[in-house]
Design a protein around this motif. Structure first.
Motif, PDB file in Angstrom:
ATOM      1  N   MET A 184      -6.828   5.224   2.088  1.00 10.41           N
ATOM      2  CA  MET A 184      -6.413   6.388   1.310  1.00 10.41           C
ATOM      3  C   MET A 184      -7.277   7.600   1.617  1.00 10.41           C
ATOM      4  O   MET A 184      -6.805   8.739   1.581  1.00 10.41           O
ATOM      5  N   THR A 185      -8.554   7.368   1.960  1.00 18.49           N
ATOM      6  CA  THR A 185      -9.427   8.463   2.387  1.00 18.49           C
ATOM      7  C   THR A 185      -8.944   9.027   3.717  1.00 18.49           C
ATOM      8  O   THR A 185      -8.879  10.252   3.909  1.00 18.49           O
ATOM      9  N   THR A 186      -8.570   8.151   4.631  1.00 15.03           N
ATOM     10  CA  THR A 186      -8.044   8.577   5.934  1.00 15.03           C
ATOM     11  C   THR A 186      -6.731   9.339   5.768  1.00 15.03           C
ATOM     12  O   THR A 186      -6.510  10.370   6.423  1.00 15.03           O
ATOM     13  N   TRP A 187      -5.860   8.859   4.899  1.00 14.12           N
ATOM     14  CA  TRP A 187      -4.577   9.537   4.664  1.00 14.12           C
ATOM     15  C   TRP A 187      -4.808  10.938   4.108  1.00 14.12           C
ATOM     16  O   TRP A 187      -4.063  11.866   4.429  1.00 14.12           O
ATOM     17  N   GLY A 207      -4.072  15.173 -11.945  1.00 11.87           N
ATOM     18  CA  GLY A 207      -5.134  14.194 -12.092  1.00 11.87           C
ATOM     19  C   GLY A 207      -4.838  12.863 -11.431  1.00 11.87           C
ATOM     20  O   GLY A 207      -5.713  11.988 -11.380  1.00 11.87           O
ATOM     21  N   SER A 208      -3.632  12.688 -10.918  1.00  7.11           N
ATOM     22  CA  SER A 208      -3.287  11.436 -10.237  1.00  7.11           C
ATOM     23  C   SER A 208      -4.171  11.254  -9.003  1.00  7.11           C
ATOM     24  O   SER A 208      -4.564  12.228  -8.347  1.00  7.11           O
ATOM     25  N   GLY A 209      -4.481  10.018  -8.689  1.00  7.41           N
ATOM     26  CA  GLY A 209      -5.320   9.767  -7.530  1.00  7.41           C
ATOM     27  C   GLY A 209      -5.659   8.298  -7.385  1.00  7.41           C
ATOM     28  O   GLY A 209      -4.960   7.431  -7.925  1.00  7.41           O
ATOM     29  N   PHE A 210      -6.740   8.037  -6.668  1.00  8.06           N
ATOM     30  CA  PHE A 210      -7.141   6.677  -6.323  1.00  8.06           C
ATOM     31  C   PHE A 210      -8.590   6.444  -6.751  1.00  8.06           C
ATOM     32  O   PHE A 210      -9.442   7.311  -6.570  1.00  8.06           O
ATOM     33  N   LYS A 240       0.826  -1.217   0.000  1.00 15.20           N
ATOM     34  CA  LYS A 240       0.000   0.000   0.000  1.00 15.20           C
ATOM     35  C   LYS A 240       0.855   1.260   0.000  1.00 15.20           C
ATOM     36  O   LYS A 240       0.526   2.243  -0.666  1.00 15.20           O
ATOM     37  N   ARG A 241       1.952   1.224   0.760  1.00 12.26           N
ATOM     38  CA  ARG A 241       2.836   2.388   0.795  1.00 12.26           C
ATOM     39  C   ARG A 241       3.447   2.654  -0.571  1.00 12.26           C
ATOM     40  O   ARG A 241       3.501   3.803  -1.033  1.00 12.26           O
ATOM     41  N   MET A 242       3.897   1.596  -1.241  1.00 11.92           N
ATOM     42  CA  MET A 242       4.510   1.773  -2.552  1.00 11.92           C
ATOM     43  C   MET A 242       3.504   2.271  -3.582  1.00 11.92           C
ATOM     44  O   MET A 242       3.803   3.166  -4.377  1.00 11.92           O
ATOM     45  N   MET A 243       2.294   1.726  -3.573  1.00 15.67           N
ATOM     46  CA  MET A 243       1.280   2.176  -4.515  1.00 15.67           C
ATOM     47  C   MET A 243       0.982   3.657  -4.302  1.00 15.67           C
ATOM     48  O   MET A 243       0.872   4.428  -5.268  1.00 15.67           O
ATOM     49  N   ALA A 244       0.876   4.068  -3.044  1.00 15.99           N
ATOM     50  CA  ALA A 244       0.602   5.476  -2.753  1.00 15.99           C
ATOM     51  C   ALA A 244       1.750   6.372  -3.211  1.00 15.99           C
ATOM     52  O   ALA A 244       1.535   7.467  -3.746  1.00 15.99           O
ATOM     53  N   GLN A 247      -7.477  12.828   4.775  1.00 14.19           N
ATOM     54  CA  GLN A 247      -7.955  13.605   5.916  1.00 14.19           C
ATOM     55  C   GLN A 247      -6.806  14.016   6.830  1.00 14.19           C
ATOM     56  O   GLN A 247      -6.790  15.131   7.378  1.00 14.19           O
ATOM     57  N   LEU A 248      -5.816  13.135   6.980  1.00 18.45           N
ATOM     58  CA  LEU A 248      -4.684  13.404   7.864  1.00 18.45           C
ATOM     59  C   LEU A 248      -3.609  14.268   7.208  1.00 18.45           C
ATOM     60  O   LEU A 248      -2.629  14.635   7.860  1.00 18.45           O
ATOM     61  N   GLY A 249      -3.765  14.569   5.936  1.00 18.48           N
ATOM     62  CA  GLY A 249      -2.784  15.413   5.250  1.00 18.48           C
ATOM     63  C   GLY A 249      -1.580  14.656   4.726  1.00 18.48           C
ATOM     64  O   GLY A 249      -0.583  15.266   4.348  1.00 18.48           O
ATOM     65  N   ILE A 250      -1.652  13.333   4.673  1.00 20.24           N
ATOM     66  CA  ILE A 250      -0.531  12.547   4.150  1.00 20.24           C
ATOM     67  C   ILE A 250      -0.435  12.705   2.643  1.00 20.24           C
ATOM     68  O   ILE A 250       0.650  12.698   2.064  1.00 20.24           O
ATOM     69  N   HIS A 251      -1.578  12.832   1.991  1.00 18.98           N
ATOM     70  CA  HIS A 251      -1.593  13.160   0.565  1.00 18.98           C
ATOM     71  C   HIS A 251      -2.770  14.094   0.291  1.00 18.98           C
ATOM     72  O   HIS A 251      -3.650  14.285   1.147  1.00 18.98           O
ATOM     73  N   HIS A 252      -2.798  14.694  -0.889  1.00 18.14           N
ATOM     74  CA  HIS A 252      -3.846  15.662  -1.233  1.00 18.14           C
ATOM     75  C   HIS A 252      -4.588  15.242  -2.498  1.00 18.14           C
ATOM     76  O   HIS A 252      -5.221  16.069  -3.157  1.00 18.14           O
ATOM     77  N   LEU A 253      -4.550  13.971  -2.824  1.00 16.68           N
ATOM     78  CA  LEU A 253      -5.046  13.484  -4.103  1.00 16.68           C
ATOM     79  C   LEU A 253      -6.484  12.984  -4.007  1.00 16.68           C
ATOM     80  O   LEU A 253      -6.950  12.575  -2.943  1.00 16.68           O
ATOM     81  N   GLY A 254      -7.169  13.008  -5.145  1.00 21.57           N
ATOM     82  CA  GLY A 254      -8.554  12.589  -5.184  1.00 21.57           C
ATOM     83  C   GLY A 254      -8.744  11.104  -4.900  1.00 21.57           C
ATOM     84  O   GLY A 254      -7.911  10.278  -5.267  1.00 21.57           O
ATOM     85  N   VAL A 255      -9.857  10.786  -4.244  1.00 23.89           N
ATOM     86  CA  VAL A 255     -10.237   9.403  -3.976  1.00 23.89           C
ATOM     87  C   VAL A 255     -11.660   9.232  -4.514  1.00 23.89           C
ATOM     88  O   VAL A 255     -12.597   9.843  -3.998  1.00 23.89           O
TER      89      VAL A 255
END
Length: 240
Positions: free
Chosen positions: A164-167, A145-148, A132-136, A169-177
């Motif tokens: 990925m939705t939680t990440w 446009g990158s996202g999940f 999961k870490r590598m995919m992210a 919310q936590l600010g780990i990423h800013h990409l669309g889900v």
């Protein structure tokens, strides 16, 4: 369509490793691969060769070539996936240094023409967390446009898309889900989000972190137009 001046978008797709009982979901996987091809999008996915996983990967390779697909699969799951040469050679991945943690076995990339010939590039990792870490990380390195995106799936699929939705919310990423809700498959999850807002466990601002697409054609525009929630945590995850 990405140009020479922009990075190629990278989209991670979570989906089932079986076909399921409704043919509409397999058709959805094929149609999403077509849209990825039309927009020069690289697919990152869980490395499976069966079900929705195998269908979207195989279709996109046929349309755009092996470099358009990057699968990431834990070594334990290779034994149950058709198409892998279990006795073949593996070579160290160029990304093993950045993705591997302390005490972790280095990731490997299949180089024997096994699953990689039909399903793109495949990276074998030691465990689910590394996967999961590598995919992210691959998605975060992509262009606009990158996202999940989540198609239909079971326990693993819902766990991945919600992480990925939680990440986000936590600010780990800013990409669309984006949740691709074909034939109402994800209605229950979307209703749970609404109820969590009503009960005060998810803020109204953050309700929109997980975006619904009712058709395949809506997925790419929703990723491109994705707006970051004002309710996200502003945390620095790079601190020592």
């Amino acid at each position: 369509m990405a140009t020479s001046n922009t990075k190629r978008p990278v989209v991670c797709v979570f989906c089932g490793s079986v076909e399921g009982n409704n043919p509409a979901h397999m058709e959805t996987a094929r149609r999403l691969a077509q849209i990825f091809h039309e927009n020069n999008i690289q697919l990152v996915y869980g490395g499976g060769t069966k079900g929705l996983m195998g269908e979207i990967a195989r279709t996109l390779v046929q349309l755009s070539g092996p470099e358009s697909v990057h699968g990431v699969i834990p070594r334990a799951l290779v034994s149950v996936e058709p198409g892998y040469n279990k006795n073949g050679q593996e070579t160290p991945s160029t990304s093993s240094a950045s993705a591997g943690g302390a005490g972790k076995e280095a990731e490997r990339i299949v180089s024997d023409g096994g699953a990689s010939s039909e399903y793109g590039i495949t990276t074998i990792v030691p465990d689910m967390h590394t996967r999961k870490r590598m995919m992210a990380e691959k998605v975060k390195e992509g262009g606009p446009g990158s996202g999940f995106v989540s198609l239909a799936g079971g326990f693993g699929t819902i766990e991945e898309v919600m992480e990925m939705t939680t990440w986000n919310q936590l600010g780990i990423h800013h990409l669309g889900v984006v949740l691709l809700n074909v034939n109402g498959y994800w209605d229950g999850l979307l209703e749970w989000v609404k109820n969590s807002v009503r009960e005060g466990y998810v803020s109204k601002d953050n309700e929109g972190i997980l975006v619904e697409a009712k058709t395949v054609e809506e997925v790419w525009p929703k990723l491109v137009q994705y707006q970051v929630s004002a309710g996200r945590y502003q945390l620095n995850w790079g601190q020592k």
